[in-house]
Scaffold this active site. Structure first.
Site, PDB file in Angstrom:
ATOM      1  N   HIS A 157       0.838  -1.204   0.000  1.00 53.47           N
ATOM      2  CA  HIS A 157       0.000   0.000   0.000  1.00 53.47           C
ATOM      3  C   HIS A 157       0.874   1.256   0.000  1.00 53.47           C
ATOM      4  CE1 HIS A 157      -3.265  -2.743   1.230  1.00 53.47           C
ATOM      5  NE2 HIS A 157      -4.080  -1.800   0.784  1.00 53.47           N
ATOM      6  N   LYS A 161      -0.562   4.871   4.620  1.00 54.09           N
ATOM      7  CA  LYS A 161      -1.432   3.916   5.339  1.00 54.09           C
ATOM      8  C   LYS A 161      -0.917   3.725   6.766  1.00 54.09           C
ATOM      9  CE  LYS A 161      -3.750  -0.544   4.902  1.00 54.09           C
ATOM     10  NZ  LYS A 161      -5.027   0.031   5.347  1.00 54.09           N
TER      11      LYS A 161
HETATM   12  P1  NAD Z   1      -7.470   9.451   5.021  1.00 51.82           P
HETATM   13  O1  NAD Z   1      -6.551   9.719   6.158  1.00 51.82           O
HETATM   14  O2  NAD Z   1      -7.158  10.040   3.692  1.00 51.82           O
HETATM   15  O3  NAD Z   1      -8.970   9.902   5.401  1.00 51.82           O
HETATM   16  C1  NAD Z   1      -9.542   9.704   6.657  1.00 51.82           C
HETATM   17  C2  NAD Z   1     -10.395  10.925   6.949  1.00 51.82           C
HETATM   18  O4  NAD Z   1     -11.120  10.715   8.163  1.00 51.82           O
HETATM   19  C3  NAD Z   1      -9.542  12.199   7.152  1.00 51.82           C
HETATM   20  O5  NAD Z   1      -9.993  13.204   6.254  1.00 51.82           O
HETATM   21  C4  NAD Z   1      -9.796  12.552   8.606  1.00 51.82           C
HETATM   22  O6  NAD Z   1      -9.775  13.955   8.837  1.00 51.82           O
HETATM   23  C5  NAD Z   1     -11.194  11.965   8.813  1.00 51.82           C
HETATM   24  N1  NAD Z   1     -11.542  11.814  10.221  1.00 51.82           N
HETATM   25  C6  NAD Z   1     -10.744  11.452  11.257  1.00 51.82           C
HETATM   26  N2  NAD Z   1     -11.430  11.517  12.419  1.00 51.82           N
HETATM   27  C7  NAD Z   1     -12.692  11.911  12.109  1.00 51.82           C
HETATM   28  C8  NAD Z   1     -13.852  12.173  12.864  1.00 51.82           C
HETATM   29  N3  NAD Z   1     -13.842  12.043  14.208  1.00 51.82           N
HETATM   30  N4  NAD Z   1     -14.970  12.570  12.228  1.00 51.82           N
HETATM   31  C9  NAD Z   1     -14.985  12.721  10.883  1.00 51.82           C
HETATM   32  N5  NAD Z   1     -13.894  12.513  10.101  1.00 51.82           N
HETATM   33  C10 NAD Z   1     -12.768  12.104  10.697  1.00 51.82           C
HETATM   34  O7  NAD Z   1      -7.574   7.858   4.927  1.00 51.82           O
HETATM   35  P2  NAD Z   1      -8.171   6.988   3.720  1.00 51.82           P
HETATM   36  O8  NAD Z   1      -7.053   6.534   2.836  1.00 51.82           O
HETATM   37  O9  NAD Z   1      -9.345   7.681   3.129  1.00 51.82           O
HETATM   38  O10 NAD Z   1      -8.629   5.669   4.515  1.00 51.82           O
HETATM   39  C11 NAD Z   1      -9.579   5.754   5.554  1.00 51.82           C
HETATM   40  C12 NAD Z   1      -9.811   4.363   6.128  1.00 51.82           C
HETATM   41  O11 NAD Z   1     -10.417   3.532   5.138  1.00 51.82           O
HETATM   42  C13 NAD Z   1      -8.534   3.620   6.563  1.00 51.82           C
HETATM   43  O12 NAD Z   1      -8.812   2.861   7.721  1.00 51.82           O
HETATM   44  C14 NAD Z   1      -8.252   2.699   5.391  1.00 51.82           C
HETATM   45  O13 NAD Z   1      -7.493   1.557   5.733  1.00 51.82           O
HETATM   46  C15 NAD Z   1      -9.657   2.336   4.998  1.00 51.82           C
HETATM   47  N6  NAD Z   1      -9.835   1.849   3.626  1.00 51.82           N
HETATM   48  C16 NAD Z   1     -10.723   0.842   3.470  1.00 51.82           C
HETATM   49  C17 NAD Z   1     -11.011   0.376   2.198  1.00 51.82           C
HETATM   50  C18 NAD Z   1     -12.087  -0.665   2.049  1.00 51.82           C
HETATM   51  O14 NAD Z   1     -12.440  -1.024   0.887  1.00 51.82           O
HETATM   52  N7  NAD Z   1     -12.688  -1.135   3.151  1.00 51.82           N
HETATM   53  C19 NAD Z   1     -10.385   0.936   1.085  1.00 51.82           C
HETATM   54  C20 NAD Z   1      -9.484   1.973   1.278  1.00 51.82           C
HETATM   55  C21 NAD Z   1      -9.212   2.442   2.561  1.00 51.82           C
END
Ligand code: NAD
Length: 273
Positions: A157, A161
């Site tokens: 990744h 991450k």
């Molecule tokens: P990122 O850091 O770009 O985005 C996360 C967002 O959440 C940020 O903008 C942050 O400010 C926000 N956030 C944090 N605390 C918050 C709160 N209390 N209220 C509202 N917003 C809040 O991360 P990302 O790459 O978008 O990934 C997010 C999550 O999704 C990770 O855990 C990642 O592993 C997961 N993910 C899952 C899949 C899937 O298919 N299940 C795919 C990609 C990523």
């Protein structure tokens, strides 16, 4: 009827992609609420403008409770601590919830399932349809070859991450461990270093790569004397996850309370066609 969707983590990598996936969705859907953390510098920003498009009229807010009336389902891709807070609000408002966030401790994972017991709840470590097929292929391979092969899972990744191994790698491990009657917590080996000794056939190994802008690669290897089977999935765009999560949200609003995953969503779509 148009499904009204809210996103927590709206300004994140996945949040922005989800907003685009909702706009592109075949099922009638609309983004009607965008939630970010209270410290975000983007509070008040318009989601359409954030994506470089025309203003959408949906501004980023910090409080899910304040906009809960405007949505039929919440999609959460944030961090585990935030997901648990949002889950309590969804449970309180009888609001269906889709969770893509990964990296939960065992205790947090149990708390999430308990909190959402009374609502339609869908969680997947990976919403890409191809990855969910990979789970099924890995299960079949484990049943056919797993007892006589060494099983290794390799994932890669992007450098931002924050959890490892990925939730998807762990799900792959769970799928093959279950198919072989093994307990993953007893047989998982997370990386190797130094004088490790010979490999135990029953273990399931995990290797992690973090580099550059890799969206998400997973390979599961079944290796025995003289041959090796590898099943690989590579995501080249986060749209694979976002499209699947939006598909899950549109499906979930019609389901009774219960705990679902992406396999349920895909099975539900297959039975409709
Ligand atoms: P990122 O850091 O770009 O985005 C996360 C967002 O959440 C940020 O903008 C942050 O400010 C926000 N956030 C944090 N605390 C918050 C709160 N209390 N209220 C509202 N917003 C809040 O991360 P990302 O790459 O978008 O990934 C997010 C999550 O999704 C990770 O855990 C990642 O592993 C997961 N993910 C899952 C899949 C899937 O298919 N299940 C795919 C990609 C990523």
């Amino acid at each position: 009827m148009t499904v009204r969707i809210g996103i927590t983590g709206a300004a994140g990598r996945m949040g922005r992609m989800l907003a685009q996936a909702i706009a592109d969705s075949d099922t009638p859907a609309a983004l009607t609420a965008a939630i970010e953390r209270p410290e975000s510098t983007l509070l008040g920003a318009d989601m359409g403008e954030l994506l470089g498009a025309d203003p959408s009229g949906v501004s980023i807010t910090a409080d899910l409770s304040a906009v809960a009336e405007q949505i039929d389902v919440l999609i959460d891709f944030t961090v585990p601590e935030s997901t648990l807070v949002q889950a309590a609000i969804c449970a309180d408002r009888a609001l269906p919830m889709v969770v893509g966030t990964t990296g939960f401790s065992d205790e947090q994972a149990r708390a999430l399932v308990a909190t959402t017991a009374g609502i339609p709840f869908c969680q997947a470590s990976n919403f890409a349809p191809g990855v969910n097929l990979t789970f099924r292929l890995a299960e079949a391979a484990a049943k056919a070859l797993g007892h006589s092969a060494d099983i290794e899972i390799v994932e890669a990744h992007h450098r931002h991450k924050i959890d490892a191994p990925s939730g998807t790698a762990l799900s792959l491990g769970e799928v093959v461990a279950k198919a072989l009657g093994r307990d993953l917590s007893q047989v998982a080996v997370y990386g190797r270093e130094g004088r490790t000794g010979a490999r135990d056939r029953n273990t399931i190994g995990f290797s992690t790569i973090r580099a550059g802008d890799i969206v998400g690669d997973h390979t599961i290897i079944f290796a025995s004397e003289g041959e090796r089977l590898e099943i690989t999935h590579r995501a080249s765009s986060r749209m694979a996850f976002a499209g699947g999560a939006v598909q899950a949200a549109c499906w979930l609003v019609d389901q009774p309370s219960g705990c679902y995953d992406m396999q349920d969503v895909l099975a539900g779509q297959e039975s409709k066609t």
